[in-house]
Scaffold this active site. Structure first.
Site, PDB file in Angstrom:
ATOM      1  N   GLN A 111      57.944  30.019  20.159  1.00 58.06           N
ATOM      2  CA  GLN A 111      58.070  31.424  19.763  1.00 58.06           C
ATOM      3  C   GLN A 111      59.203  31.566  18.745  1.00 58.06           C
ATOM      4  OE1 GLN A 111      59.668  34.498  22.533  1.00 58.06           O
ATOM      5  NE2 GLN A 111      57.599  35.332  22.367  1.00 58.06           N
ATOM      6  N   ARG A 155      56.478  35.055  34.971  1.00 60.14           N
ATOM      7  CA  ARG A 155      57.154  34.829  36.243  1.00 60.14           C
ATOM      8  C   ARG A 155      56.411  33.922  37.234  1.00 60.14           C
ATOM      9  NH1 ARG A 155      58.433  41.102  36.498  1.00 60.14           N
ATOM     10  NH2 ARG A 155      56.509  40.989  35.269  1.00 60.14           N
ATOM     11  N   TYR A 162      62.479  43.055  18.794  1.00 57.26           N
ATOM     12  CA  TYR A 162      63.133  42.053  17.938  1.00 57.26           C
ATOM     13  C   TYR A 162      62.992  42.508  16.486  1.00 57.26           C
ATOM     14  CZ  TYR A 162      64.041  38.910  21.821  1.00 57.26           C
ATOM     15  OH  TYR A 162      64.553  38.362  22.975  1.00 57.26           O
TER      16      TYR A 162
HETATM   17  C1  LIG Z   1      63.237  35.294  32.639  1.00 62.80           C
HETATM   18  C2  LIG Z   1      62.341  35.870  31.575  1.00 62.80           C
HETATM   19  C3  LIG Z   1      62.608  35.628  30.237  1.00 62.80           C
HETATM   20  C4  LIG Z   1      61.779  36.157  29.235  1.00 62.80           C
HETATM   21  N1  LIG Z   1      62.013  35.829  27.930  1.00 62.80           N
HETATM   22  C5  LIG Z   1      61.106  36.182  26.985  1.00 62.80           C
HETATM   23  C6  LIG Z   1      61.222  35.693  25.660  1.00 62.80           C
HETATM   24  O1  LIG Z   1      62.119  34.915  25.307  1.00 62.80           O
HETATM   25  N2  LIG Z   1      60.281  36.097  24.763  1.00 62.80           N
HETATM   26  C7  LIG Z   1      59.247  36.918  25.128  1.00 62.80           C
HETATM   27  O2  LIG Z   1      58.402  37.258  24.301  1.00 62.80           O
HETATM   28  N3  LIG Z   1      59.121  37.406  26.363  1.00 62.80           N
HETATM   29  C8  LIG Z   1      60.002  37.027  27.311  1.00 62.80           C
HETATM   30  N4  LIG Z   1      59.819  37.431  28.603  1.00 62.80           N
HETATM   31  C9  LIG Z   1      58.659  38.302  28.927  1.00 62.80           C
HETATM   32  C10 LIG Z   1      57.423  37.444  29.309  1.00 62.80           C
HETATM   33  O3  LIG Z   1      56.972  36.664  28.242  1.00 62.80           O
HETATM   34  C11 LIG Z   1      56.256  38.336  29.770  1.00 62.80           C
HETATM   35  O4  LIG Z   1      55.875  39.161  28.700  1.00 62.80           O
HETATM   36  C12 LIG Z   1      56.629  39.190  30.991  1.00 62.80           C
HETATM   37  O5  LIG Z   1      57.377  38.426  31.913  1.00 62.80           O
HETATM   38  C13 LIG Z   1      55.404  39.756  31.707  1.00 62.80           C
HETATM   39  O6  LIG Z   1      54.603  38.713  32.207  1.00 62.80           O
HETATM   40  P1  LIG Z   1      54.614  38.255  33.769  1.00 62.80           P
HETATM   41  O7  LIG Z   1      54.273  39.458  34.573  1.00 62.80           O
HETATM   42  O8  LIG Z   1      53.551  37.173  33.817  1.00 62.80           O
HETATM   43  O9  LIG Z   1      55.975  37.744  34.082  1.00 62.80           O
HETATM   44  C14 LIG Z   1      60.657  36.943  29.598  1.00 62.80           C
HETATM   45  C15 LIG Z   1      60.403  37.193  30.957  1.00 62.80           C
HETATM   46  C16 LIG Z   1      61.218  36.672  31.935  1.00 62.80           C
HETATM   47  C17 LIG Z   1      60.881  36.931  33.387  1.00 62.80           C
END
Ligand SMILES: Cc1cc2nc3c(=O)[nH]c(=O)nc-3n(C[C@H](O)[C@H](O)[C@H](O)COP(=O)(O)O)c2cc1C
Length: 393
Positions: free
Chosen positions: A104, A350, A174
């Site tokens: 990314q 997650r 961003y």
């Molecule tokens: C610890 C953590 C770090 C994250 N860092 C990023 C990131 O660097 N870039 C990004 O686009 N999304 C980031 N996200 C968001 C995830 O990519 C995703 O969009 C979000 O967690 C929802 O998906 P989930 O329900 O499967 O966790 C992060 C999420 C978590 C939990």
């Protein structure tokens, strides 16, 4: 044991610009917090090796800044020739574990950390950042050209390092999203005002990256459906933005939501681990600010399974390129439904932090759903010793 339908479409292969993924599950970019000194560490490689061995079709190395001035943390990667060998070791480890590797690429813009980058952050328009207590400088046309080139160089370096795809970060508040959003873009020139102006720089980034990497290379674009605050981006404009990215050469879209510096938990939903976030911070002022104002700065959004599906459907139905679904996928039943209704793949955050073997365990029928409870303490852990699930402690 639960029963997984035989030949589940979730575990069927999928081809994106000639790249064959072994299944429809992609690890979403989740900041690992494992790049001390901006370098690729063995911990970072091992984290993704485990996710790859755990069954995903592709894993995403999370947010890497395209330039030194786009960083929010000192333990964050920024793209430069010095890390090429580390990135190559990363992609080899992921490939050896049977998955494809994506990276990314983005820039923090106005919420870059002044103490980390050693200068005033850049932004679409002058804006005070409550999280950093800093005021950014409005980018000139020369800055825009320079950052466009930075995206191109970063994508070229990624391809050289063996990444099978790049994901351009045009969401989550961003830099590219700061140009798109009326909340941060107050410009009076041809990069501000109507939507076609606000999307000009992000679309040019996609166009120029496409020209540099060639026609056969997957470019995913993560974008917002909504920013989540009054005066921010809404879904009607997001649909037009999706079409603009498609026309600029994107291979696939991942519609997410939220603005890191304003609505950080909108993209996540669930508990706000403010106490743990305060404990994990090193910077005194950031720690103080978060402990005093954290409960106000970090709003609460209740979790619901597939919390972004309505907007994602509307975008998917208005473009011809594949759309991946991200946001609250927790079970095999949900994944099957998403693939059956026309999403090309699902991204998981997650559940794969909770358990890197999650996908293999679903496929074998050992489990039917993740036991991630959205406590979101993984978010605090990424600022401490590296991202991890607190339920494993
Ligand atoms: C610890 C953590 C770090 C994250 N860092 C990023 C990131 O660097 N870039 C990004 O686009 N999304 C980031 N996200 C968001 C995830 O990519 C995703 O969009 C979000 O967690 C929802 O998906 P989930 O329900 O499967 O966790 C992060 C999420 C978590 C939990």
């Amino acid at each position: 044991m639960t029963t997984v339908p035989k030949h589940s479409p979730v575990f069927s292969s999928f081809v994106l610009e000639g790249l064959e993924l072994r299944n429809r599950v992609v690890r979403a970019g989740c900041f690992e917090g494992m790049s001390q000194g901006g370098m690729v560490t063995e911990d970072l490689i091992e984290h993704h090796r485990q996710v790859a061995a755990g069954g995903v079709g592709m894993t995403t190395l999370s947010y890497c800044s395209v330039s030194e001035d786009g960083r929010a943390f000192s333990h964050e990667l920024w793209m430069r020739p010095k890390i090429l060998s580390g990135l190559s070791r990363f992609t080899s480890a992921v490939h050896d574990a049977g998955a494809a590797a994506s990276i990314q690429l983005g820039h923090c813009g106005f919420f870059a950390s002044p103490s980390v980058i050693g200068m005033r952050p850049l932004g679409a328009s002058p804006k005070f950042c409550l999280f950093r207590l800093s005021y950014c400088r409005e980018m000139t046309e020369d800055d825009i050209e320079e950052k466009t080139n930075d995206f191109v160089h970063a994508a070229t370096l990624a391809r050289q390092a063996g990444f099978d795809a790049v994901e351009i970060h045009a969401g989550h508040g961003y830099l590219l999203s700061q140009f798109i959003s009326p909340w941060t873009n107050r410009r009076k020139d041809h990069y501000g005002g109507p939507l076609e102006n606000r999307v000009r720089f992000p679309a040019e980034v996609v166009r120029r990256v496409r020209a540099a990497v060639g026609a056969d290379y997957p470019i995913l674009v993560k974008m917002n459906q909504r920013d989540g605050m009054r005066g921010g981006l809404e879904l009607d404009e997001a649909v037009q933005i999706a079409q603009t990215f498609e026309a600029a050469g994107a291979s696939a879209l991942v519609p997410s939501c939220g603005f890191t510096a304003s609505t950080p938990f909108y993209m996540l939903r669930g508990r706000r681990p403010v106490k743990e976030m305060v404990q994990a911070q090193n910077g005194f002022f950031y720690k103080l600010g978060l402990s005093l104002f954290g409960w106000i700065m970090v709003q609460r959004y209740p979790f619901e399974p597939l919390f972004l599906v309505e907007g994602a459907r509307q975008i998917r139905d208005k473009v011809r390129i594949p759309v991946g679904y991200v946001g609250g996928v927790r079970s095999i039943t949900e994944m099957e439904r998403l693939i059956a209704e026309g999403f090309a793949f699902v991204q998981l955050g997650r559940p794969t932090i909770r358990d890197p073997k999650f996908v293999n365990r679903l496929e074998s029928g050992e489990i039917a759903a993740s036991d991630c409870d959205q406590c979101n303490r993984c978010v605090a852990s990424m600022s401490a010793d590296g991202v991890t699930c607190a339920l494993n402690d």
